[in-house]
Design a protein around this motif. Structure first.
Motif, PDB file in Angstrom:
ATOM      1  N   LEU A 308     113.602 164.840 -16.647  1.00 38.55           N
ATOM      2  CA  LEU A 308     112.390 164.238 -16.078  1.00 38.55           C
ATOM      3  C   LEU A 308     112.421 164.255 -14.562  1.00 38.55           C
ATOM      4  O   LEU A 308     111.379 164.393 -13.913  1.00 38.55           O
ATOM      5  N   ALA A 309     113.619 164.129 -13.984  1.00 36.90           N
ATOM      6  CA  ALA A 309     113.732 164.148 -12.526  1.00 36.90           C
ATOM      7  C   ALA A 309     113.345 165.502 -11.941  1.00 36.90           C
ATOM      8  O   ALA A 309     112.975 165.593 -10.764  1.00 36.90           O
ATOM      9  N   PHE A 310     113.420 166.560 -12.770  1.00 38.75           N
ATOM     10  CA  PHE A 310     113.054 167.889 -12.283  1.00 38.75           C
ATOM     11  C   PHE A 310     111.552 168.169 -12.385  1.00 38.75           C
ATOM     12  O   PHE A 310     111.092 169.234 -11.968  1.00 38.75           O
ATOM     13  N   LEU A 311     110.783 167.243 -12.919  1.00 42.14           N
ATOM     14  CA  LEU A 311     109.335 167.437 -12.962  1.00 42.14           C
ATOM     15  C   LEU A 311     108.744 167.553 -11.566  1.00 42.14           C
ATOM     16  O   LEU A 311     107.909 168.419 -11.292  1.00 42.14           O
ATOM     17  N   LEU A 351     116.434 166.731   2.320  1.00 42.49           N
ATOM     18  CA  LEU A 351     116.988 166.391   1.011  1.00 42.49           C
ATOM     19  C   LEU A 351     118.446 165.948   1.139  1.00 42.49           C
ATOM     20  O   LEU A 351     118.865 164.961   0.520  1.00 42.49           O
ATOM     21  N   ALA A 352     119.208 166.654   1.949  1.00 47.74           N
ATOM     22  CA  ALA A 352     120.615 166.295   2.138  1.00 47.74           C
ATOM     23  C   ALA A 352     120.757 164.888   2.714  1.00 47.74           C
ATOM     24  O   ALA A 352     121.673 164.140   2.332  1.00 47.74           O
ATOM     25  N   ARG A 353     119.852 164.509   3.589  1.00 46.66           N
ATOM     26  CA  ARG A 353     119.916 163.169   4.177  1.00 46.66           C
ATOM     27  C   ARG A 353     119.717 162.073   3.135  1.00 46.66           C
ATOM     28  O   ARG A 353     120.203 160.956   3.305  1.00 46.66           O
ATOM     29  N   GLY A 354     119.004 162.395   2.055  1.00 45.09           N
ATOM     30  CA  GLY A 354     118.744 161.402   1.011  1.00 45.09           C
ATOM     31  C   GLY A 354     119.857 161.255  -0.004  1.00 45.09           C
ATOM     32  O   GLY A 354     119.790 160.392  -0.877  1.00 45.09           O
ATOM     33  N   VAL A 355     120.899 162.091   0.092  1.00 45.86           N
ATOM     34  CA  VAL A 355     122.001 162.056  -0.868  1.00 45.86           C
ATOM     35  C   VAL A 355     123.040 161.026  -0.432  1.00 45.86           C
ATOM     36  O   VAL A 355     123.615 161.130   0.653  1.00 45.86           O
ATOM     37  N   LEU A 364     115.267 160.965  -2.360  1.00 52.26           N
ATOM     38  CA  LEU A 364     115.288 162.423  -2.435  1.00 52.26           C
ATOM     39  C   LEU A 364     113.893 163.032  -2.360  1.00 52.26           C
ATOM     40  O   LEU A 364     113.751 164.218  -2.011  1.00 52.26           O
ATOM     41  N   LEU A 365     112.874 162.262  -2.705  1.00 56.21           N
ATOM     42  CA  LEU A 365     111.538 162.835  -2.887  1.00 56.21           C
ATOM     43  C   LEU A 365     110.965 163.514  -1.651  1.00 56.21           C
ATOM     44  O   LEU A 365     110.376 164.596  -1.773  1.00 56.21           O
ATOM     45  N   SER A 371     111.016 170.876   0.674  1.00 53.39           N
ATOM     46  CA  SER A 371     111.830 172.023   0.285  1.00 53.39           C
ATOM     47  C   SER A 371     111.145 172.821  -0.820  1.00 53.39           C
ATOM     48  O   SER A 371     111.162 174.070  -0.808  1.00 53.39           O
ATOM     49  N   GLY A 372     110.528 172.136  -1.791  1.00 53.36           N
ATOM     50  CA  GLY A 372     109.863 172.826  -2.885  1.00 53.36           C
ATOM     51  C   GLY A 372     108.690 173.672  -2.417  1.00 53.36           C
ATOM     52  O   GLY A 372     108.479 174.788  -2.900  1.00 53.36           O
ATOM     53  N   LEU A 373     107.913 173.166  -1.468  1.00 54.51           N
ATOM     54  CA  LEU A 373     106.818 173.959  -0.927  1.00 54.51           C
ATOM     55  C   LEU A 373     107.348 175.226  -0.258  1.00 54.51           C
ATOM     56  O   LEU A 373     106.814 176.319  -0.448  1.00 54.51           O
TER      57      LEU A 373
END
Length: 501
Positions: A308-311, A351-355, A364-365, A371-373
């Motif tokens: 679900l997290a990969f949605l 994204l790395a900053r959110g880890v 992470l969002l 990154s996804g765009l």
């Protein structure tokens, strides 16, 4: 040269829907097996070391046979290879589901990888020869590439749901009707291959040396982290790969009908496209692996919750492919790739900053979205670049060349990033291990961001377009007839490297 497509018999929208569905099958098969690995290991009594070959057998065969698959599509017929590859997928999936021991399952996965190596370049070259270079092809590539995001989502979700409900074999059974149905539809929806398969003059020495050389190289890259880079079999595989690939280059320079015409490398857009597919697979496409490690290892997510997290990333990447298609039509391939890679690098760093060991998924969002765009825009642009200025009768091998660079890049990138992520976790337990794992993932994702930024420098080597969205025209004799405007389904991005631990 193939005859023009007969519009009354073949509808481009339906053909594109089938080709996009084939891409979905490839990405689905990449991802669906991962969440079933623990149960596969227990039920079939794999050792901890041998279990990785459920994944690696697929990757080695896929990477090793791509050049052969690309040339086979050009010489034996694209629709024939497309249908054969889907048949291999269906048959090997059935064998895998029925496997009662490790050996048969690993062999079935290798045959699936062979099917993928035949299917991917056949599918891509069918798109590149069916749709005219420029806006129509760009749109078709966005739909085709976008279908992979559905596979990423469905692979993660279906893998968890099916394994929990029906057991590990169900992740193989599900491929049988999908691939088998697509194979049955191919003669109905795709243009018939012209003439008989061309076997005369086939470059058998080149095919053997290229396939063996790339297979050994991918084997070494996949197995190296497990066996140790200095182990005798890894060093032997690398040495043999180097000798075979050097022999391949010599053969291709001297044969009259080469498997991979070296003159194709004179096309700067193809060279750049190959380099960017290498970078893409080793950076963007490694992110699902590290997200899975982070969510399941650090935050103890279940398989279903991880799916679900990969949605969110799947939806955003899908939007990115469509944005990339529009941007390519207005600003050109070079600008699309620069925009995608720079956006992706910034998003991956975010994204790395959110880890962190104590962070939430919400942290992470922002990085996932940005990154996804960038990933979606880059995916569309790199395949446009790889197809630009390539004659119709060489689209299969050009697709195979770019796809091979993609697979080798994935093996190299994942090996490097995993080594970085695991550098400081040895011997730790409990909270110390959780914090070390989070730190390792963060370091690997930062390194991926740096690699994506380096890819933007490669994109600068692409030629500027005098007319936005128009690629270099292939030879006039090889240009496909422009079909009616596509009004078919809107697809959804090729993910890349599957997630798994």
């Amino acid at each position: 040269m193939e005859p023009p497509m007969s519009a009354p018999r073949v509808r481009p929208a339906w053909a594109l829907a089938l080709l996009a569905f084939a891409q979905l099958v490839i990405s689905l098969d990449f991802n669906i097996v991962y969440v079933a690995l623990p149960e596969i290991g227990r039920e079939l009594r794999f050792s901890d070391q041998s279990l990785q070959w459920v994944v690696s057998a697929y990757a080695v065969a896929f990477g090793g046979f791509l050049l052969l698959g690309g040339r086979a599509a050009d010489r034996l017929g694209r629709r024939r290879m497309f249908t054969l590859a889907l048949g291999l997928y269906a048959a090997s999936s059935l064998v895998g589901a029925l496997a009662g021991g490790p050996g048969l399952l690993v062999a079935a996965r290798a045959v699936q990888g062979l099917g993928g190596a035949l299917l991917f370049p056949a599918t891509l070259s069918l798109i590149n020869t069916t749709f005219a270079e420029g806006a129509q092809r760009n749109r078709a590539l966005a739909v085709w590439g976008g279908a992979g995001a559905s596979g990423l989502t469905l692979g993660s979700l279906l893998g968890g749901v099916l394994t929990d409900a029906f057991g590990w074999a169900s992740v193989f059974y599900v491929n049988v009707p999908l691939a088998g149905g697509a194979a049955l539809l191919a003669p109905v929806l795709l243009r018939r291959d012209s003439g008989r398969p061309v076997l005369r003059g086939f470059d058998l020495p080149g095919a053997l040396t290229a396939t063996a050389g790339v297979t050994l190289l991918v084997f070494a890259l996949v197995q190296g982290p497990e066996s140790g880079w200095g182990s005798p079999r890894i060093l032997a595989a690398v040495a043999a790969a180097a000798v075979l690939l050097a022999a391949f280059v010599v053969i291709e320079a001297r044969t009259a009908a080469p498997l991979m015409p070296l003159r194709l490398l004179a096309n700067p857009d193809l060279r750049a496209g190959m380099a960017i597919t290498f970078v893409f697979m080793g950076t963007f496409s490694a992110l699902p692996y590290f997200l899975t490690v982070y969510l399941q290892g650090v935050h103890s997510y279940s398989a279903l919750r991880t799916g679900l997290a990969f949605l969110a990333p799947s939806v955003v990447i899908a939007a990115g492919t469509q944005l990339g298609e529009r941007l390519a039509g207005r600003a050109g391939t070079r600008a699309t790739l620069l925009t995608g890679l720079i956006t992706g690098a910034l998003g991956t760093a975010l994204l790395a900053r959110g880890v962190a060991a104590d962070a939430s998924y919400a942290a992470l969002l922002p990085g996932i979205v940005v990154s996804g765009l960038g990933q979606g825009m880059t995916w569309t642009g790199m395949w446009i670049a790889a197809a630009s200025g390539v004659r119709t009768d060489q689209q299969g091998i050009a697709s195979g060349m770019a796809s091979t660079a993609q697979q080798v890049g994935g093996a190299v990138g994942l090996a490097v990033l995993v080594a970085v992520a695991n550098a400081r976790v040895g011997g730790l337990t409990g909270q110390a291990l959780r914090h070390a794992e989070a730190g390792g993932v963060r370091a690997a994702v930062y390194l991926a961001a740096a690699g994506i930024a380096a890819g933007a420098l490669v994109a600068l080597t692409l030629r500027r377009r005098t007319a936005p969205g128009a690629g270099d025209a292939p030879e006039a004799a090889a240009r496909p007839v422009v079909p009616p405007p596509v009004s078919g389904p809107r697809g959804v991005p090729g993910p890349g490297r599957p997630a798994g631990r």
